[in-house]
Every structure is written in C-alpha cells, then in structure tokens.
Design a protein around this motif. Sequence first.
Motif, short mmCIF file in Angstrom:
data_model
loop_
_atom_site.label_atom_id
_atom_site.label_comp_id
_atom_site.label_asym_id
_atom_site.label_seq_id
_atom_site.Cartn_x
_atom_site.Cartn_y
_atom_site.Cartn_z
N ARG A 52 1.87 6.26 -7.12
CA ARG A 52 1.08 7.20 -7.86
C ARG A 52 1.26 8.72 -8.04
NH1 ARG A 52 -2.83 4.42 -3.69
NH2 ARG A 52 -3.29 2.35 -4.98
N LEU A 85 -3.55 -4.06 -11.62
CA LEU A 85 -2.87 -3.96 -10.30
C LEU A 85 -2.54 -5.14 -9.65
CD1 LEU A 85 -2.38 -2.27 -7.78
CD2 LEU A 85 -4.90 -2.59 -7.12
N LEU A 88 2.45 1.67 -3.53
CA LEU A 88 1.50 2.06 -4.47
C LEU A 88 1.28 3.76 -4.32
CD1 LEU A 88 -0.94 -0.79 -4.45
CD2 LEU A 88 0.51 -0.11 -6.44
N GLN A 89 0.98 4.13 -2.87
CA GLN A 89 0.82 5.37 -2.55
C GLN A 89 2.05 6.23 -3.25
OE1 GLN A 89 0.36 6.26 1.43
NE2 GLN A 89 -0.38 8.32 1.06
N ASP A 108 -4.98 2.32 -15.25
CA ASP A 108 -5.53 2.42 -13.75
C ASP A 108 -4.61 1.28 -12.77
OD1 ASP A 108 -6.53 0.16 -14.78
OD2 ASP A 108 -8.54 0.69 -13.86
N ARG A 129 0.94 -1.19 0.07
CA ARG A 129 -0.01 0.10 -0.18
C ARG A 129 0.82 1.20 0.16
NH1 ARG A 129 -3.29 -2.21 4.74
NH2 ARG A 129 -5.02 -3.46 3.94
N SER A 154 -4.06 1.61 -9.31
CA SER A 154 -5.24 1.86 -8.59
C SER A 154 -6.30 0.97 -8.37
CB SER A 154 -5.78 3.45 -8.70
OG SER A 154 -6.13 3.37 -10.20
#
Length: 478
Positions: free
Chosen positions: A164, A272, A160-161, A264, A157, A267
Amino acid sequence: MATHLVWFRLDLRIEDNLALAAACRDPDARVMAVFIVTPRQWQQHHMAPRQHWWIEQHVRGLHQALAARQIPLHCITASDYRDGTHRLVAFCRQHRVDRLFYNYQYEVNERDRDAQLEHLLAGQVVCQGFDDSVLLAPGSITTGSGGMYKVFTPFSRACLQRLRVDVPYPVAAPGGRQGHLPQPVAPPLPFSAPSQPVDGQLFAPGEAAARERLTVFCQQRLADYPGARDYPALDGVSGLSPWLAIGALSPRQCLHQALLAQPDALSGGPGLVWVTELLWREFYRHLLVAWPDLCRHRPFIPWTDNIVWSRDQTRLKAWQSGHTGYPIVDAAMRQLNHTGWMHNRLRMISASFLVKDLLIDWRAGERYFISTLVDGDLAANNGGWQWSASTGTDAAPYFRIFNPTTQGARFDPEGVFIRRWLPELAHVPGSEVHQPWRWAQQQGVTLDYPPPIVEHKLARAATLEAYQAARQPTGEAQ
C-alpha cells in the motif's frame, strides 16, 4: 564499448523484465542474451514434457522479440547446471562480456549454481541479479524478531501494508538498440528433451497471450472471483499459472492489472481475494529461501517424517489414472492427465485423498504433479502438497481430512465438471453422480466405473492413528 549479457532462465518475457531492462539502460552498450537448455537437470527435477514444450515455444517467441530489438538470443545446450555454468563462463570470455544480468531463482540448486558462476567470473565479469519473480524480495518481510513468517495470514498482512505504501509497477520493454546491428542468430534448435504439446485452445504460448488473458480476467471476471473460484465447472479462475511458472508473465503485471480494474484491491473488495492468492505464491517462494530443505522435499514439521506410509502401488496408480471410485478425485486427475493443468480446489481435494485416504507419502503426489503439470513450480507445488499433508508451515491441521464425497457435492453440486471428465457417468442423474455406486445398486444397473478403493470413514480413522503414532516419539501432547 561495453558488452552486456542477459541470461534468461524462467523469466521468458521482454515486458517487465528487470534484468533485461537493466542491461539495456546504457544506450551505448552492446546487449546480447542467452538461454541454456539443461535436459538432464530438468529430468532430475521431474519437469513435465509439457513444460519442456511450453518453455521451448516461449524461447522461440523470445528469440523473435529480441531480434526485433537488435538483441541476439543464443541458445546453449548443456547436460546440467554444472555443465551450463562452465559453458556460460566460456561464452562470456569469447564475447568479452563486461556485465552479466539475470533474475534470481530461489530453489537451492539454482542458488548454488549462481553462486558458483559468480565465483568463476569474479574479477572478470560484474554479475547483477534481480528479485524479478516476486513482488517483494525474500527476506524483506520479517517478523518483529527479524525471522521469516511461518504463518501465511500475518505474512500477507505485512505484505499488503508494504504494498500500500510502495506498489512495484512494471517496467517497459526495451526499445530497439539504435546503432547496433549484431549478426543475426539462427532460431533455437528443438530442445533435446521429451516434449508434449499443450492444447493451444486452453493455453496459447506467448507473453502477448498471457497479457491478453490477464486483462480479460481482471476486466470481466475479477469482480466475481470470490464467489466463483472454488467451482471447477465455472470459468472462475484466471488460469494464468502456466505463464507465471515460466516467467512469461510477472506478478507485478498481475497486481497492476488488478489495481486498474479494482483500485481498492490492496485494501478490500473482490480484488483483494485474488491478490491474496498472488501472496500465497509469494509466501512459498520466501519460504524456500528461509528453509532450503524444503527444496530437498523435507517436511517442515520434523515429526511428520515418522509417519509410516502405505506402499500400495496399485492404489497409487488408481489415483494417478483417475480410477479411485471417488468421482471428484477421478475427474480432477483426468483433467490433469489430459490438459496438464488442474483447478486449485481440486488440487487440494486430490492431494488430501492421496495422503489422508490412501495414506501414501505426499512426496509421491508432489512428484507426479510436477511431472505432469504445464505450470509446474517447485515452491507452489511443494507448498500445496505440504499444506494438504499437514507436514508444512501453516499447513492444515493433521486431523483436517477432506471427505471427497462431500467436497464433490459442495463444489460441483450437479456434477457438471465430473461428467465432463468421466463420460461413463454421463447417465447418472443430478447429485447422484457423487455416489454413483449407490445409485447403480438402487437401479440394478452396472456401471463402467470402479467402486471406491477405500471406505472414507475407515481410511480417516487409520490416518489419524498413523499421524498420532508418528507424534509420540517427539513427546508432544496427544
């Protein structure tokens, strides 16, 4: 005129190579490259002969690609890292190298080697390293208290944050070095290490082949990846691990292509799921830096070192050769032995069987895999084995034990994959192939296939007892 030297290790590509790009940034610098062959060190690390061959093919391709850009690649043979370090220092002095560029490796021996080299070159050559084999540098993704994550989900997580906000895009291959006409360097001699060719129909050498395979996967199969990836009879995975393992392909290239196909992918959506698999690779590399003892084959969970393992060499050899009497395990091991590669779902199943059905030390399996795989990678291999053995960080709980028969029925329901690798079961019909001994008994026929070497229910009970006994000295709750 400054002289820049690029030291290639397991980053055998010219596209998106951070060290190479940095070395070539100064248009007036003379740029050279070097690769050091260390057969004794590779043997100590149990590197597979297939991977020796795979690396050699890519070094030869790299030699040609660099020569086309007026960058000579010199191949140096040394016995091990220590010898290689001293030879590289001598090379730098001989060619009056001003700056040395290389991409980091995160294993403990490699980090010690680089520290020694920097010490020997201090005050003579400026050394510059790059976090090239990862999307995010080890140590850059930390918990609120500043430590390394021990559990994958919050780690992913956090990754990914970060991604992005700032996606790391690939850098272009350098152009030709205009005005520089170095003396041509002869192609590398055959490596003085055991070698075993890889089937080119399965894995074609070269970074161009890797990029093509990546593009086709992302454009044609990425959308179906979540539903197909666990079924070895399907062409549902990327199969890019051999190129990633030696750096003929970078994780940035993989992420970039995934985003082109699935915008995407960071996200949601099917992209993903695949990006998350790239982050597992990332996780295991970050762990090596945070806990170097993983490189020394130590378990992350201390009490698991108390487990009393079986030393049954007959059963170990049956597992290695694919003769355990459990079809999905045997098919997996024969795929590995024949091709040097194994589907990821099958890696989990076969590892679980060795450790939790045969109660054989996970390190024996880890060593066998690395000595056989064309995509051998310490971080991923160790991480996967410790996950299966319930000895690692974020591992499967020790009481989670795969049933090899039900795993086979779930992920190869009609036995298509099993029959591909176990021709002696070709005539066993449909789903009966998962328990062929039962079918043979009912039909009154004899199979040219062994009965199960253990009874799963009894083996499971024995394994639970062994793990529970190992926990007792620590005073942990039972």
